[in-house]
Design a protein around this motif. Structure first.
Motif, mmCIF file in Angstrom:
data_model
loop_
_atom_site.group_PDB
_atom_site.id
_atom_site.type_symbol
_atom_site.label_atom_id
_atom_site.label_comp_id
_atom_site.label_asym_id
_atom_site.label_seq_id
_atom_site.Cartn_x
_atom_site.Cartn_y
_atom_site.Cartn_z
ATOM 1 N N SER A 49 4.994 12.276 1.155
ATOM 2 C CA SER A 49 4.739 13.712 1.126
ATOM 3 C C SER A 49 5.450 14.384 -0.038
ATOM 4 N N LYS A 50 6.419 13.674 -0.639
ATOM 5 C CA LYS A 50 7.181 14.229 -1.757
ATOM 6 C C LYS A 50 7.221 13.221 -2.898
ATOM 7 N N PRO A 51 7.238 13.703 -4.143
ATOM 8 C CA PRO A 51 7.320 12.780 -5.278
ATOM 9 C C PRO A 51 8.734 12.234 -5.450
ATOM 10 N N LEU A 52 8.849 11.192 -6.250
ATOM 11 C CA LEU A 52 10.149 10.658 -6.647
ATOM 12 C C LEU A 52 10.451 11.111 -8.068
ATOM 13 N N MET A 53 11.722 11.444 -8.321
ATOM 14 C CA MET A 53 12.147 11.955 -9.629
ATOM 15 C C MET A 53 13.320 11.127 -10.149
ATOM 16 N N TRP A 54 13.367 10.981 -11.470
ATOM 17 C CA TRP A 54 14.484 10.285 -12.102
ATOM 18 C C TRP A 54 14.890 10.984 -13.394
ATOM 19 N N GLN A 112 0.797 -1.218 0.000
ATOM 20 C CA GLN A 112 0.000 0.000 0.000
ATOM 21 C C GLN A 112 0.835 1.277 0.000
ATOM 22 N N SER A 113 2.120 1.154 0.269
ATOM 23 C CA SER A 113 2.950 2.350 0.440
ATOM 24 C C SER A 113 4.201 2.281 -0.420
ATOM 25 N N VAL A 114 4.604 3.437 -0.916
ATOM 26 C CA VAL A 114 5.825 3.566 -1.702
ATOM 27 C C VAL A 114 6.985 3.913 -0.768
ATOM 28 N N VAL A 115 8.060 3.152 -0.881
ATOM 29 C CA VAL A 115 9.298 3.421 -0.148
ATOM 30 C C VAL A 115 10.418 3.447 -1.176
ATOM 31 N N ALA A 116 11.449 4.253 -0.925
ATOM 32 C CA ALA A 116 12.518 4.408 -1.909
ATOM 33 C C ALA A 116 13.885 4.370 -1.245
ATOM 34 N N ALA A 117 14.895 4.119 -2.063
ATOM 35 C CA ALA A 117 16.266 4.081 -1.554
ATOM 36 C C ALA A 117 16.674 5.419 -0.954
ATOM 37 N N VAL A 118 16.180 6.527 -1.513
ATOM 38 C CA VAL A 118 16.527 7.839 -0.952
ATOM 39 C C VAL A 118 15.963 8.019 0.453
ATOM 40 N N ASP A 119 14.986 7.194 0.833
ATOM 41 C CA ASP A 119 14.402 7.282 2.171
ATOM 42 C C ASP A 119 15.246 6.583 3.233
ATOM 43 N N MET A 120 16.204 5.770 2.818
ATOM 44 C CA MET A 120 16.922 4.954 3.788
ATOM 45 C C MET A 120 17.761 5.795 4.745
ATOM 46 N N TYR A 121 18.391 6.838 4.260
ATOM 47 C CA TYR A 121 19.210 7.696 5.123
ATOM 48 C C TYR A 121 18.370 8.259 6.277
ATOM 49 N N PRO A 122 17.310 9.033 6.007
ATOM 50 C CA PRO A 122 16.550 9.578 7.138
ATOM 51 C C PRO A 122 15.824 8.515 7.953
ATOM 52 N N SER A 123 15.373 7.448 7.317
ATOM 53 C CA SER A 123 14.613 6.423 8.043
ATOM 54 C C SER A 123 15.498 5.640 9.002
ATOM 55 N N LEU A 124 16.683 5.247 8.562
ATOM 56 C CA LEU A 124 17.576 4.484 9.432
ATOM 57 C C LEU A 124 18.091 5.341 10.586
ATOM 58 N N VAL A 125 18.324 6.614 10.322
ATOM 59 C CA VAL A 125 18.723 7.523 11.405
ATOM 60 C C VAL A 125 17.639 7.567 12.478
ATOM 61 N N GLN A 126 16.389 7.647 12.045
ATOM 62 C CA GLN A 126 15.276 7.684 12.994
ATOM 63 C C GLN A 126 15.138 6.358 13.736
ATOM 64 N N MET A 127 15.228 5.244 13.018
ATOM 65 C CA MET A 127 15.057 3.931 13.638
ATOM 66 C C MET A 127 16.168 3.627 14.637
ATOM 67 N N ALA A 128 17.352 4.164 14.381
ATOM 68 C CA ALA A 128 18.477 3.949 15.290
ATOM 69 C C ALA A 128 18.450 4.900 16.481
ATOM 70 N N GLY A 129 17.537 5.862 16.459
ATOM 71 C CA GLY A 129 17.434 6.798 17.571
ATOM 72 C C GLY A 129 18.546 7.819 17.623
ATOM 73 N N LEU A 164 17.995 16.816 1.583
ATOM 74 C CA LEU A 164 17.624 15.421 1.336
ATOM 75 C C LEU A 164 16.341 15.334 0.521
ATOM 76 N N ASP A 165 16.343 14.443 -0.462
ATOM 77 C CA ASP A 165 15.134 14.177 -1.242
ATOM 78 C C ASP A 165 14.299 13.070 -0.615
ATOM 79 N N GLY A 166 14.957 12.203 0.146
ATOM 80 C CA GLY A 166 14.238 11.141 0.830
ATOM 81 C C GLY A 166 13.493 11.675 2.037
ATOM 82 N N GLU A 167 12.547 10.890 2.521
ATOM 83 C CA GLU A 167 11.791 11.272 3.701
ATOM 84 C C GLU A 167 11.765 10.116 4.695
#
Length: 468
Positions: A369-374, A326-343, A352-355
């Protein structure tokens, strides 16, 4: 005597504190393969290949059906993963050191001054290791390896192929996955007392592939009996290599279990782009990869080139046995997401383009909240049906593809038309107008292409046959 007792007590306290910190902060293992298609895992529906360890990982965690990488080819995809940026924004738009890159005088390495996920974790108490492929630096025109080593990007330990810094030892075309797993296992054994971020960039199933006969035995049914005495089909070879990858993943997971670290480790598995097309002269046996139901392959902005497998496990945190469609996830999201998950309490770069998609990774679907571009302006190695325009944008369910001169405008509802064969551009003119304006505004602000840049590769294309 008192001093000795105090020293022992202090040492014990510090040791306990380090272990407690490691228990609070999860370890991270990111396994990133090379040219493995969305459909090249049994859990994604492959009918023949055996991937019991990846299937187990999916049962212990969540399998994502709509995960996108930053480019349909290697170097820009990897640069995007590290930096959380669209690759066109950071000047990496083709395979670094490749023939086209040399011809058009492209950058020879990713800028080490750019913020990236390795540096952030290394600066916040994590031990960062990188083993396997790199492909973010190349030789100069005289054959000298002058690119920065992985350590300059934040990897405190590394061993790679074709890059500056320590080299992988003992590699051949039948054991690449095994050797890289060996390095990863050694890293885990040596870093149990502190949180670590281990990156295993497996070089399979990119050509050249040369599995042993023992590795191919389970897949000999895919080679015709009349030629088995002297030939092996591309399926036999390719499937054996995919199982090698799976075996390597299993060994890494087993080591985490043996060390008592599995419960506190986030494991991520993905690929850098879609599979290489069979009709490419450089593909060889690697041309038997599957994109699942999607149009396009490596070097195409259709789904098959940029939509890849993505499995994530973190016991007790990420839902087990779930398929997230149901949800789109992208490689550009890994930087902010892993930082958050690691606390980690850090301020992330504004550019950053990722969210942060932590909520999705932990089981709660949500829209981006943001589109993906290529942008991918180089040649598509395929038949006309695979040749995409050179720009693409995904916003919600709508995907727009077009060339910078506004030719070949294609609009697909990815939720309803995953094969990208029903172009809705002439019917949804308002959506096309809004999305194309945003896409062109983005493209106009990118790092200028170098002198003598090639013309757009997406001028010729395929049209869906229509009845009378």
């Amino acid at each position: 005597m008192k001093y000795s007792s105090l020293a022992k007590t202090l040492a014990a306290f510090l040791a306990f504190d380090v272990v407690a910190l490691a228990a609070e902060q999860p370890n991270i293992v990111f396994i990133f393969t090379d040219d493995q298609g969305w459909g090249d895992v049994a859990a994604y529906g492959h009918p023949d290949v055996r991937t019991p360890n990846l299937d187990r990982l999916a049962k212990q965690g969540t399998l994502f059906t709509q995960f996108y990488v930053g480019s349909p080819v290697c170097s820009p995809s990897r640069a995007s993963l590290l930096t959380g940026r669209f690759c066109a924004e950071i000047g990496i738009d083709y395979a670094i050191g490749g023939p086209a890159g040399q011809k058009y005088n492209h950058a020879l390495w990713l800028d080490p001054e750019l913020p990236n996920v390795y540096k952030t974790f290394a600066a916040n108490g994590y031990r960062v290791g990188h083993y396997g492929k790199w492909h973010l630096g190349a030789m100069d025109k005289d054959g000298n390896m002058v690119a920065p080593a992985p350590v300059e990007y934040g990897a405190q330990e590394s061993a790679t192929a074709h890059s500056t810094g320590p080299k992988l030892k003992g590699l051949n075309n039948s054991n690449k996955s095994e050797i890289i797993a060996n390095y990863g296992i050694d890293f885990i054994e040596r870093n149990q007392s502190s949180p670590f971020f281990l990156n295993l960039w497996i070089m399979d199933p990119h050509s050249v592939l040369d599995p042993t006969q023992e590795q191919m035995d389970p897949y000999m049914d895919h080679t015709h009996p009349a030629v088995r005495s002297h030939l092996r089909s591309s399926q036999t070879v390719y499937y054996a290599i995919i199982e090698n990858i799976d075996r390597a993943v299993g060994r890494v997971i087993q080591k985490l279990e043996e060390c008592g670290l599995l419960e506190n480790t986030i494991i991520l598995f993905s690929s850098d782009n879609g599979p290489s097309p069979l009709w490419s002269s450089a593909t060889g046996h690697a041309g038997s990869g599957l994109t699942g139901p999607f149009r396009g392959t490596k070097a195409s902005l259709y789904e098959g080139g940029i939509r890849v497998p993505f499995i994530v496990s973190w016991p007790g945190h990420i839902p087990a046995g779930k398929v997230q469609d149901q949800s789109v996830v992208a490689a550009v999201d890994m930087y902010p997401s892993l930082v958050q998950m690691a606390g980690l309490e850090v301020e992330l770069p504004e550019e950053l383009d990722g969210e942060d998609r932590t909520s999705v990774l932990l089981g709660t679907p949500s829209k981006r909240s943001k589109p993906l571009m290529w942008e991918y302006r180089f040649g598509n190695w395929g038949r006309e049906i695979q040749v995409s325009p050179t720009l693409a944008m995904l916003d919600g369910d709508w995907k727009l593809l077009m060339n910078p001169d506004r030719s070949r405008v294609e609009l697909y509802n990815i939720r309803e038309d995953i094969t990208e064969t029903e172009n809705r551009a002439r019917y949804e003119t308002e959506i096309v107008g809004e999305m194309s304006a945003r896409l062109m505004d983005w493209w106009d602000t990118q790092v200028p292409n170098p002198k003598n840049a090639p013309p757009w590769s997406g001028h010729s294309g395929w049209r869906m046959p229509r009845g009378n």
